[in-house]
Design a protein around this motif. Sequence first.
Motif, PDB file in Angstrom:
ATOM      1  N   ASN A  90       0.801  -1.222   0.000  1.00 33.47           N
ATOM      2  CA  ASN A  90       0.000   0.000   0.000  1.00 33.47           C
ATOM      3  C   ASN A  90       0.834   1.272   0.000  1.00 33.47           C
ATOM      4  OD1 ASN A  90      -2.423  -1.406  -0.024  1.00 33.47           O
ATOM      5  ND2 ASN A  90      -2.545  -1.496   2.207  1.00 33.47           N
ATOM      6  N   LEU A  91       2.135   1.140   0.203  1.00 36.58           N
ATOM      7  CA  LEU A  91       2.998   2.319   0.209  1.00 36.58           C
ATOM      8  C   LEU A  91       3.457   2.704  -1.188  1.00 36.58           C
ATOM      9  CD1 LEU A  91       5.156   1.416   3.329  1.00 36.58           C
ATOM     10  CD2 LEU A  91       3.198   2.955   3.228  1.00 36.58           C
ATOM     11  N   ASN A  92       3.401   1.768  -2.124  1.00 36.06           N
ATOM     12  CA  ASN A  92       3.967   2.030  -3.445  1.00 36.06           C
ATOM     13  C   ASN A  92       3.323   3.215  -4.151  1.00 36.06           C
ATOM     14  OD1 ASN A  92       5.404   1.537  -5.946  1.00 36.06           O
ATOM     15  ND2 ASN A  92       3.508   0.658  -6.710  1.00 36.06           N
ATOM     16  N   VAL A 141       9.888 -11.696   4.895  1.00 40.46           N
ATOM     17  CA  VAL A 141      10.442 -10.666   4.032  1.00 40.46           C
ATOM     18  C   VAL A 141      10.313 -11.163   2.594  1.00 40.46           C
ATOM     19  CG1 VAL A 141      12.497  -9.323   3.431  1.00 40.46           C
ATOM     20  CG2 VAL A 141      12.087  -9.994   5.825  1.00 40.46           C
ATOM     21  N   TRP A 142       9.626 -10.390   1.758  1.00 41.07           N
ATOM     22  CA  TRP A 142       9.509 -10.713   0.333  1.00 41.07           C
ATOM     23  C   TRP A 142      10.287  -9.671  -0.463  1.00 41.07           C
ATOM     24  CZ3 TRP A 142       3.739 -12.086  -1.163  1.00 41.07           C
ATOM     25  CH2 TRP A 142       3.261 -13.084  -0.303  1.00 41.07           C
ATOM     26  N   LEU A 143      10.910 -10.095  -1.536  1.00 39.48           N
ATOM     27  CA  LEU A 143      11.629  -9.149  -2.385  1.00 39.48           C
ATOM     28  C   LEU A 143      10.727  -8.006  -2.834  1.00 39.48           C
ATOM     29  CD1 LEU A 143      13.726 -11.472  -4.751  1.00 39.48           C
ATOM     30  CD2 LEU A 143      14.506 -10.292  -2.690  1.00 39.48           C
ATOM     31  N   ASP A 144       9.464  -8.325  -3.118  1.00 39.00           N
ATOM     32  CA  ASP A 144       8.506  -7.309  -3.565  1.00 39.00           C
ATOM     33  C   ASP A 144       8.484  -6.103  -2.631  1.00 39.00           C
ATOM     34  OD1 ASP A 144       7.936 -10.055  -4.015  1.00 39.00           O
ATOM     35  OD2 ASP A 144       5.881  -9.642  -4.612  1.00 39.00           O
ATOM     36  N   GLY A 145       8.552  -6.390  -1.330  1.00 34.73           N
ATOM     37  CA  GLY A 145       8.406  -5.345  -0.323  1.00 34.73           C
ATOM     38  C   GLY A 145       9.501  -4.309  -0.349  1.00 34.73           C
ATOM     39  N   LEU A 146      10.688  -4.684  -0.837  1.00 32.56           N
ATOM     40  CA  LEU A 146      11.774  -3.706  -0.899  1.00 32.56           C
ATOM     41  C   LEU A 146      11.453  -2.611  -1.910  1.00 32.56           C
ATOM     42  CD1 LEU A 146      14.410  -4.083   0.853  1.00 32.56           C
ATOM     43  CD2 LEU A 146      13.074  -6.164   0.581  1.00 32.56           C
ATOM     44  N   TYR A 147      10.755  -2.968  -2.972  1.00 32.54           N
ATOM     45  CA  TYR A 147      10.302  -1.960  -3.926  1.00 32.54           C
ATOM     46  C   TYR A 147       9.123  -1.177  -3.356  1.00 32.54           C
ATOM     47  CZ  TYR A 147       8.087   0.132  -8.025  1.00 32.54           C
ATOM     48  OH  TYR A 147       7.512   1.012  -8.899  1.00 32.54           O
ATOM     49  N   MET A 148       8.161  -1.882  -2.788  1.00 32.58           N
ATOM     50  CA  MET A 148       6.931  -1.238  -2.333  1.00 32.58           C
ATOM     51  C   MET A 148       7.177  -0.200  -1.254  1.00 32.58           C
ATOM     52  SD  MET A 148       4.785  -2.742  -4.260  1.00 32.58           S
ATOM     53  CE  MET A 148       4.760  -4.217  -5.285  1.00 32.58           C
ATOM     54  N   ALA A 149       8.071  -0.501  -0.325  1.00 33.29           N
ATOM     55  CA  ALA A 149       8.247   0.371   0.847  1.00 33.29           C
ATOM     56  C   ALA A 149       9.484   1.250   0.792  1.00 33.29           C
ATOM     57  CB  ALA A 149       8.295  -0.486   2.112  1.00 33.29           C
ATOM     58  N   GLN A 150      10.615   0.695   0.371  1.00 35.37           N
ATOM     59  CA  GLN A 150      11.868   1.423   0.551  1.00 35.37           C
ATOM     60  C   GLN A 150      11.998   2.640  -0.349  1.00 35.37           C
ATOM     61  OE1 GLN A 150      13.590   0.712   3.092  1.00 35.37           O
ATOM     62  NE2 GLN A 150      12.774  -1.310   3.583  1.00 35.37           N
ATOM     63  N   VAL A 151      11.371   2.615  -1.528  1.00 37.97           N
ATOM     64  CA  VAL A 151      11.453   3.793  -2.395  1.00 37.97           C
ATOM     65  C   VAL A 151      10.638   4.940  -1.789  1.00 37.97           C
ATOM     66  CG1 VAL A 151      11.128   4.707  -4.717  1.00 37.97           C
ATOM     67  CG2 VAL A 151      11.788   2.309  -4.405  1.00 37.97           C
ATOM     68  N   PHE A 152       9.441   4.632  -1.321  1.00 43.92           N
ATOM     69  CA  PHE A 152       8.642   5.643  -0.614  1.00 43.92           C
ATOM     70  C   PHE A 152       9.399   6.142   0.618  1.00 43.92           C
ATOM     71  CE2 PHE A 152       5.838   6.629   2.938  1.00 43.92           C
ATOM     72  CZ  PHE A 152       5.027   7.625   2.404  1.00 43.92           C
ATOM     73  N   TYR A 153       9.954   5.222   1.391  1.00 40.01           N
ATOM     74  CA  TYR A 153      10.705   5.550   2.609  1.00 40.01           C
ATOM     75  C   TYR A 153      11.861   6.494   2.265  1.00 40.01           C
ATOM     76  CZ  TYR A 153      13.012   4.225   7.115  1.00 40.01           C
ATOM     77  OH  TYR A 153      13.592   4.202   8.368  1.00 40.01           O
ATOM     78  N   THR A 154      12.577   6.189   1.186  1.00 36.66           N
ATOM     79  CA  THR A 154      13.716   7.015   0.787  1.00 36.66           C
ATOM     80  C   THR A 154      13.272   8.409   0.382  1.00 36.66           C
ATOM     81  OG1 THR A 154      14.881   5.038   0.035  1.00 36.66           O
ATOM     82  CG2 THR A 154      15.704   7.154  -0.758  1.00 36.66           C
ATOM     83  N   ARG A 155      12.184   8.485  -0.369  1.00 34.77           N
ATOM     84  CA  ARG A 155      11.701   9.810  -0.777  1.00 34.77           C
ATOM     85  C   ARG A 155      11.303  10.633   0.451  1.00 34.77           C
ATOM     86  NH1 ARG A 155       8.668  10.661  -6.303  1.00 34.77           N
ATOM     87  NH2 ARG A 155       9.631  12.659  -5.787  1.00 34.77           N
ATOM     88  N   TYR A 156      10.684  10.001   1.410  1.00 33.64           N
ATOM     89  CA  TYR A 156      10.310  10.718   2.631  1.00 33.64           C
ATOM     90  C   TYR A 156      11.566  11.240   3.336  1.00 33.64           C
ATOM     91  CZ  TYR A 156       8.081  11.847   7.062  1.00 33.64           C
ATOM     92  OH  TYR A 156       7.627  12.515   8.178  1.00 33.64           O
ATOM     93  N   GLU A 157      12.562  10.384   3.462  1.00 25.91           N
ATOM     94  CA  GLU A 157      13.782  10.794   4.166  1.00 25.91           C
ATOM     95  C   GLU A 157      14.500  11.921   3.428  1.00 25.91           C
ATOM     96  OE1 GLU A 157      14.867   9.853   7.149  1.00 25.91           O
ATOM     97  OE2 GLU A 157      12.981   8.783   7.303  1.00 25.91           O
TER      98      GLU A 157
END
Length: 379
Positions: A90-92, A141-157
Motif C-alpha cells: 500500500n505504500l507504493n 520478508v519478500w523481495l517485492d516489499g523492498l520496492y513497495m516500501a523502501q522507495v517511498f521511505y527514501t523519498r520521505y527521508e
Amino acid sequence: MDYSVIDRYIDRLIAETTPDAPVWNIENIRHGKPAGWNYIDGCMLTSLYSIYKLTGDKKYLEFIDNFVDYYISDEGEILGYKPEDYNLDNLNEGRVLFDLYRETCKSKYLKAIGLLHRQLEEQPRTAAGNFWHKKIYPNQVWLDGLYMAQVFYTRYETELNRGKGYADIVKQFKTVYENMYDRDKKLYYHGWDYSATALWSDAQTGLSKSFWLRAIGWYTVGLIDTICYMDRSRPDLKAELITIFRRTIEGLEQYIDPAKHMFWQVVDQGGREGNYLEASGSAMLAYAMMKGARFGCVDKRFAKVGKSVFDGICEEYLTETDGKLNLGGICLMAGLGPEDKPHRNGTFEYYISEPVVENDAKGTGPFVMAYTEVKRLIK
C-alpha cells in the motif's frame, strides 16, 4: 522498431481509464474488487509521471492528478487504505504523492504522505530489522516489499527528514542481500521467513524454493530507484547499495535468453516445460539496467543490454488486435501462502500455474518505465 506506437498504446490506456475503473488493473477486474488504493495503480502512475517529466506534456500530469485526487480527501484520508493491515504494497502508490505535492501544492497530498509514513513507523519488523511484508505474513520478508516500501521511505527521508533514516533503509537491503542471495546462482529467492515456520520456507534457512522473475525485478528496481532518490549526504551508504546493485545486475546477465533476449518466469529454468518468457519482470530488469548505466552504477554497456531486453519484449509480446496495441506475457500475480492458500508454495510448478494476461499494470507500468529509458538513449 517504430517506438511511436508505444506512445499510442499509452494514450489508449489513459483514454479508457477512469479513477474508479482503471483498465490496467486486471487483477481487480477479474476478482470484482471495488476501486481502492493499491500498488498496481501505483506502478502505472509512476510510469506516467516519468513520461511527463521526459516529454513535458501536461496531459500526463493532469491525468495523474485527477486520478489520485479521486482517492484522497481534503483531510488526507485515502480511499480503501487500511493502515492496520500493515501491508507494504500500500505504500507504493504513495511515491507519486511527492511529485503531485510539488507540482500542485495541494496540502492533502502532503497529509496523505504523513498517513502512509505513520504506517512505516509502526510496521512490525523481524528480529533482523526488516519490515514484515504484511501483518498476515509475520516475520516474512519478500523481495517485492523492498520496492513497495523502501522507495517511498527514501523519498520521505530525502524530501522531509534530512536523510535520517538512510542507514535503516540500507541495512534492510543489505540484510536481504546477505540472507536471500544465492552466491552460486547469483539470484535472489522470492521470500525469507525469519522464523522458518511458513509452509513454503526451508526449515533451516527460512528461504523459499525458487527464483521468481518479477520478485527479482521488484527488488532490483527498488535498489536503483532508492539509490537515485538518496541525496549526497551519505555517500558511504549509497556506495554500499551501488555495490549490491552492480553485483545483482552482473549476475542476472547470464540468464538472458540468447534468442529472445528476455528472462524466464522461473529465472534459472529456461526452456523447462511449462516455463515461459515473462514480460513484467523482463521490463523491470531492462529498466534497471538502462537506468543503472545512465547513473554510472553499472558498466555503460548495460544500456545496450537493457535496450535489447526491451526490444525482445516488443518483438515477443507487443501485438495489435482490432487496431489496438496490447502487451502480453504478464504473470497476473504470484505470492507465498498464507496457510489457507497452500498451493502458493514457491515451487516451479506453482509459479508457472498462475494466469498470464495482457495489459496489467504490473507489466505495463515497468514497460513504460523502460520505454522512458529507451527514449533517453535514442535521443
